[in-house]
Design an enzyme around this catalytic site. Structure first.
Site, mmCIF file in Angstrom:
data_model
loop_
_atom_site.group_PDB
_atom_site.id
_atom_site.type_symbol
_atom_site.label_atom_id
_atom_site.label_comp_id
_atom_site.label_asym_id
_atom_site.label_seq_id
_atom_site.Cartn_x
_atom_site.Cartn_y
_atom_site.Cartn_z
ATOM 1 N N ARG A 66 -5.617 17.410 47.217
ATOM 2 C CA ARG A 66 -4.242 17.061 46.850
ATOM 3 C C ARG A 66 -3.352 17.086 48.080
ATOM 4 N NH1 ARG A 66 -4.491 21.387 41.989
ATOM 5 N NH2 ARG A 66 -5.675 20.173 40.475
ATOM 6 N N GLY B 57 -2.126 23.676 32.006
ATOM 7 C CA GLY B 57 -3.197 24.281 31.224
ATOM 8 C C GLY B 57 -3.002 25.775 31.069
ATOM 9 N N LYS C 266 2.644 29.239 40.548
ATOM 10 C CA LYS C 266 2.074 29.327 41.897
ATOM 11 C C LYS C 266 3.056 29.861 42.935
ATOM 12 C CE LYS C 266 -1.706 26.688 42.404
ATOM 13 N NZ LYS C 266 -2.663 25.577 42.503
ATOM 14 N N THR D 287 0.693 6.666 36.254
ATOM 15 C CA THR D 287 -0.331 6.476 35.245
ATOM 16 C C THR D 287 0.210 5.469 34.220
ATOM 17 O OG1 THR D 287 -1.951 7.612 33.863
ATOM 18 C CG2 THR D 287 0.332 8.420 33.738
ATOM 19 N N ASN E 64 -8.168 11.579 32.291
ATOM 20 C CA ASN E 64 -7.655 11.633 33.675
ATOM 21 C C ASN E 64 -7.060 13.021 33.937
ATOM 22 O OD1 ASN E 64 -5.617 11.046 31.805
ATOM 23 N ND2 ASN E 64 -4.486 9.670 33.155
ATOM 24 N N GLY F 53 -6.780 17.102 34.044
ATOM 25 C CA GLY F 53 -7.694 18.210 34.322
ATOM 26 C C GLY F 53 -6.886 19.486 34.227
ATOM 27 N N HIS F 54 -7.092 20.239 33.168
ATOM 28 C CA HIS F 54 -6.301 21.446 32.934
ATOM 29 C C HIS F 54 -7.211 22.671 33.027
ATOM 30 C CE1 HIS F 54 -3.225 18.866 30.494
ATOM 31 N NE2 HIS F 54 -3.353 18.484 31.745
ATOM 32 N N THR F 55 -6.857 23.579 33.913
ATOM 33 C CA THR F 55 -7.715 24.727 34.202
ATOM 34 C C THR F 55 -7.168 25.997 33.563
ATOM 35 O OG1 THR F 55 -7.922 23.701 36.370
ATOM 36 C CG2 THR F 55 -8.915 25.883 36.111
HETATM 37 P P1 GDP Z 1 -2.606 21.190 35.215
HETATM 38 O O1 GDP Z 1 -3.244 19.858 35.379
HETATM 39 O O2 GDP Z 1 -1.113 21.117 35.233
HETATM 40 O O3 GDP Z 1 -3.113 21.958 34.030
HETATM 41 O O4 GDP Z 1 -3.004 22.043 36.501
HETATM 42 P P2 GDP Z 1 -4.485 22.146 37.163
HETATM 43 O O5 GDP Z 1 -5.301 23.037 36.324
HETATM 44 O O6 GDP Z 1 -5.012 20.807 37.486
HETATM 45 O O7 GDP Z 1 -4.119 22.807 38.545
HETATM 46 C C1 GDP Z 1 -3.442 24.011 38.634
HETATM 47 C C2 GDP Z 1 -4.330 25.026 39.383
HETATM 48 O O8 GDP Z 1 -3.552 26.163 39.737
HETATM 49 C C3 GDP Z 1 -5.472 25.552 38.543
HETATM 50 O O9 GDP Z 1 -6.569 25.802 39.382
HETATM 51 C C4 GDP Z 1 -4.913 26.871 37.982
HETATM 52 O O10 GDP Z 1 -5.931 27.819 37.700
HETATM 53 C C5 GDP Z 1 -4.064 27.332 39.125
HETATM 54 N N1 GDP Z 1 -2.865 28.108 38.744
HETATM 55 C C6 GDP Z 1 -2.069 27.997 37.658
HETATM 56 N N2 GDP Z 1 -1.023 28.853 37.742
HETATM 57 C C7 GDP Z 1 -1.165 29.512 38.905
HETATM 58 C C8 GDP Z 1 -0.380 30.503 39.589
HETATM 59 O O11 GDP Z 1 0.670 30.947 39.143
HETATM 60 N N3 GDP Z 1 -0.852 30.936 40.811
HETATM 61 C C9 GDP Z 1 -1.998 30.452 41.359
HETATM 62 N N4 GDP Z 1 -2.366 30.912 42.543
HETATM 63 N N5 GDP Z 1 -2.745 29.518 40.760
HETATM 64 C C10 GDP Z 1 -2.332 29.048 39.559
HETATM 65 P P1 IMO Z 2 -3.043 16.535 34.973
HETATM 66 O O1 IMO Z 2 -2.851 16.456 33.479
HETATM 67 C C1 IMO Z 2 -2.498 14.639 38.857
HETATM 68 C C2 IMO Z 2 -2.777 10.276 38.998
HETATM 69 C C3 IMO Z 2 -3.947 9.676 39.741
HETATM 70 C C4 IMO Z 2 -3.304 8.407 40.262
HETATM 71 C C5 IMO Z 2 -2.399 7.997 39.109
HETATM 72 C C6 IMO Z 2 -3.000 6.953 38.177
HETATM 73 O O2 IMO Z 2 -4.249 17.303 35.390
HETATM 74 O O3 IMO Z 2 -1.790 16.987 35.637
HETATM 75 P P2 IMO Z 2 -4.867 7.060 36.296
HETATM 76 O O4 IMO Z 2 -6.316 7.420 36.368
HETATM 77 O O5 IMO Z 2 -4.080 7.902 35.352
HETATM 78 O O6 IMO Z 2 -4.641 5.594 36.047
HETATM 79 O O7 IMO Z 2 -4.313 7.343 37.777
HETATM 80 O O8 IMO Z 2 -2.139 9.176 38.370
HETATM 81 N N1 IMO Z 2 -3.132 11.243 37.938
HETATM 82 C C7 IMO Z 2 -2.978 12.565 38.046
HETATM 83 N N2 IMO Z 2 -2.558 13.322 39.074
HETATM 84 N N3 IMO Z 2 -2.771 15.232 37.680
HETATM 85 C C8 IMO Z 2 -3.180 14.487 36.623
HETATM 86 O O9 IMO Z 2 -3.360 15.011 35.397
HETATM 87 C C9 IMO Z 2 -3.325 13.094 36.791
HETATM 88 N N4 IMO Z 2 -3.710 12.089 35.972
HETATM 89 C C10 IMO Z 2 -3.565 10.968 36.692
HETATM 90 O O10 IMO Z 2 -4.376 10.512 40.789
HETATM 91 O O11 IMO Z 2 -2.464 8.702 41.355
HETATM 92 MG MG MG Z 3 -4.659 18.916 36.554
#
Ligand code: GDP
Ligand code: IMO
Ligand code: MG
Length: 430
Positions: free
Chosen positions: A305, A17, A331, A239, A38, A40-42
């Site tokens: 996680r 995200g 990160k 998934t 499913n 979640g992009h922050t």
């Molecule tokens: P995504 O699913 O790949 O979009 O990632 P998520 O949003 O689920 O999880 C990544 C988390 O790490 C989020 O809370 C971001 O705000 C945070 N994040 C992303 N890049 C960095 C980074 O370079 N450093 C730190 N400390 N946090 C980061």
């Molecule tokens: P983002 O886009 C991390 C994992 C679930 C489970 C498996 C199957 O934020 O990176 P599902 O509901 O898709 O049938 O679950 O996949 N999973 C993820 N893990 N980041 C995700 O999305 C995920 N979407 C699904 O935890 O292990």
């Molecule tokens: Mg995510």
């Protein structure tokens, strides 16, 4: 005119995200091509946090077109509420800024129910899904009994599609001890949500083709990560969609030749949510430190996680299956203050050394990692925006990662904030 595909190169939550948001400044169109809510992009922009699940991360930038492609499975009620949440945060979403492919299959309430009922059944090892109906919705798509966005436009068609789906689901539900589906209630709910979805419906394949011809830049936003891919992931703990870069073409209706650069998003260590093998998982103080410093709690389900050392074997493998041209390493700052760091460079299985993860689930579970150790750094890298801001040992770590995964770093991320990144190679450069 470069088009870029962003894919997660581990088990998801790599920071896609943030990177998509950062890159979207240079893009005209941002398109999701698989998965559903499913994901979640922050995004963190000047301290304000946005959490996106079904919507592409481009929606927060004014003047961009966001697209939900046919490779996605879409929960229409969830989408409506996600749009409302973002509007309340000041984001503008209109049919001029959001388009949904007419051939996108819908996630219905019965899919979530089935997903959760299966996970609760004690007789099978659970996957640890998000419980959002993703798997059952994809099953209905390939079973040719899905209700798709276009079906919402005509009541007779909608009824026929629902009846086809229910013929299957009612039989299945009987076996699971669930009540038959309330057909009238389902149809009423679909009729009520239909206009709120149809205003965004469009032939996405055609619009993207026209944009491409006009020289517009398209950014394809992957969800999940390559190790959760239905074909190449740690099956069955995956998934239900193809996650790897090739899916960008089939999931939107653009030819494979339209992709110019594949950017793999890679966390500087490893995390996983849900069940399944994880060779470098740590159950010790180092693992807890990674989880705490990295705030490793799921964006979608809030689950903790699992954390472990960087696994170069897995990332080398996922860079290959997605044809990754460069990675965004995220990160790095979470590793600040570790005295020493470990990187997995191979596995051992029954006395044999392996340079890739075997396909059989039982072998995956029995692989033990072979590590190489590197010195850490005491200085803070948080918020660094140039190589000059990085301690020598952090640069050594990044260089070693590049060597081991056989892929260069194009971008480095050093905090959750939008602008905290170091650009090495612009993926959009012609
Ligand atoms: P995504 O699913 O790949 O979009 O990632 P998520 O949003 O689920 O999880 C990544 C988390 O790490 C989020 O809370 C971001 O705000 C945070 N994040 C992303 N890049 C960095 C980074 O370079 N450093 C730190 N400390 N946090 C980061
Ligand atoms: P983002 O886009 C991390 C994992 C679930 C489970 C498996 C199957 O934020 O990176 P599902 O509901 O898709 O049938 O679950 O996949 N999973 C993820 N893990 N980041 C995700 O999305 C995920 N979407 C699904 O935890 O292990
Ligand atoms: Mg995510």
């Amino acid at each position: 005119m470069a088009n870029v595909v962003v894919v997660g190169a581990q088990w998801g939550d790599e920071g896609k995200g943030k990177i998509v948001d950062w890159l979207s400044e240079r893009a005209d169109v941002i398109a999701r091509f698989q998965g559903g809510h499913n994901a979640g992009h922050t995004l963190v922009i000047d301290g304000q946090v946005y959490k996106l699940h079904a919507l592409p991360s481009g929606v927060v930038r004014a003047g961009k077109l966001s697209v939900i492609g046919n490779g996605v499975v879409l929960d229409p009620w969830h989408l409506v509420s996600e749009i409302e949440t973002l509007r309340a945060q000041g984001v503008t979403i209109t049919p001029d800024t959001l388009m949904i492919a007419e051939n996108t299959p819908l996630i219905l309430p019965i899919h979530g129910e089935l997903d959760r009922a299966r996970e609760a059944a004690v007789s099978v090892a659970k996957i640890g899904t998000t419980g959002r109906g993703i798997g059952p919705a994809y099953e209905d798509k390939v079973g040719r009994r899905a209700v798709r966005v276009a079906d919402l436009a005509d009541d007779a068609t909608l009824q026929a599609r629902v009846d086809r789906a229910l013929a299957h689901h009612d039989a299945l539900r009987r076996g699971l001890g669930l009540e038959p589906v309330d057909r009238a209630a389902l149809l009423d709910a679909l009729r009520a949500v239909a206009p709120k979805i149809l205003e965004y419906a469009a032939p996405v394949w055609k619009v993207l083709g026209e944009k491409r011809k006009a020289g517009r830049r398209i950014l394809f936003e992957g969800a999940q990560g390559a190790l959760l891919d239905i074909d190449f992931g740690t099956y069955p703990f995956v998934t239900s969609s193809n996650v790897i870069a090739g899916q960008a073409a089939t999931g939107t209706g653009i030819g494979p030749g339209s992709v110019d650069f594949v950017l793999g998003i890679v966390k500087a260590y490893t995390t996983r949510v849900g069940e399944g093998p994880f060779p470098t998982e740590l159950d010790d103080a180092d693992g807890r430190r990674l989880g705490e410093r990295g705030h490793e709690f799921g964006t979608t389900t809030g689950r903790q996680r699992r954390c472990g050392w960087f696994d170069a074997v897995l990332v080398r493998q996922t860079c290959a299956t997605s044809g990754v041209n460069g990675i965004a390493l995220t990160k790095l700052d979470v590793l600040d203050g570790f005295e020493r760091l470990r990187i997995c460079t191979g596995y051992e299985l029954e006395g044999k050394r392996l340079d890739h993860l075997p396909t059989a689930a039982d072998e995956q579970a029995r692989c033990t990692p072979v590590y190489e150790e590197m010195p850490g750094w005491a200085e803070s890298t948080e918020g660094a925006r140039s190589w000059a801001d990085l301690p020598a040992n952090a640069i050594k770590y990044v260089r070693r990662v590049e060597e081991l995964i056989d892929c260069p770093v194009a971008l480095l991320s050093t905090s959750p904030e939008r602008e905290d990144a170091i650009l090495v190679t612009d993926p959009f450069a012609d």
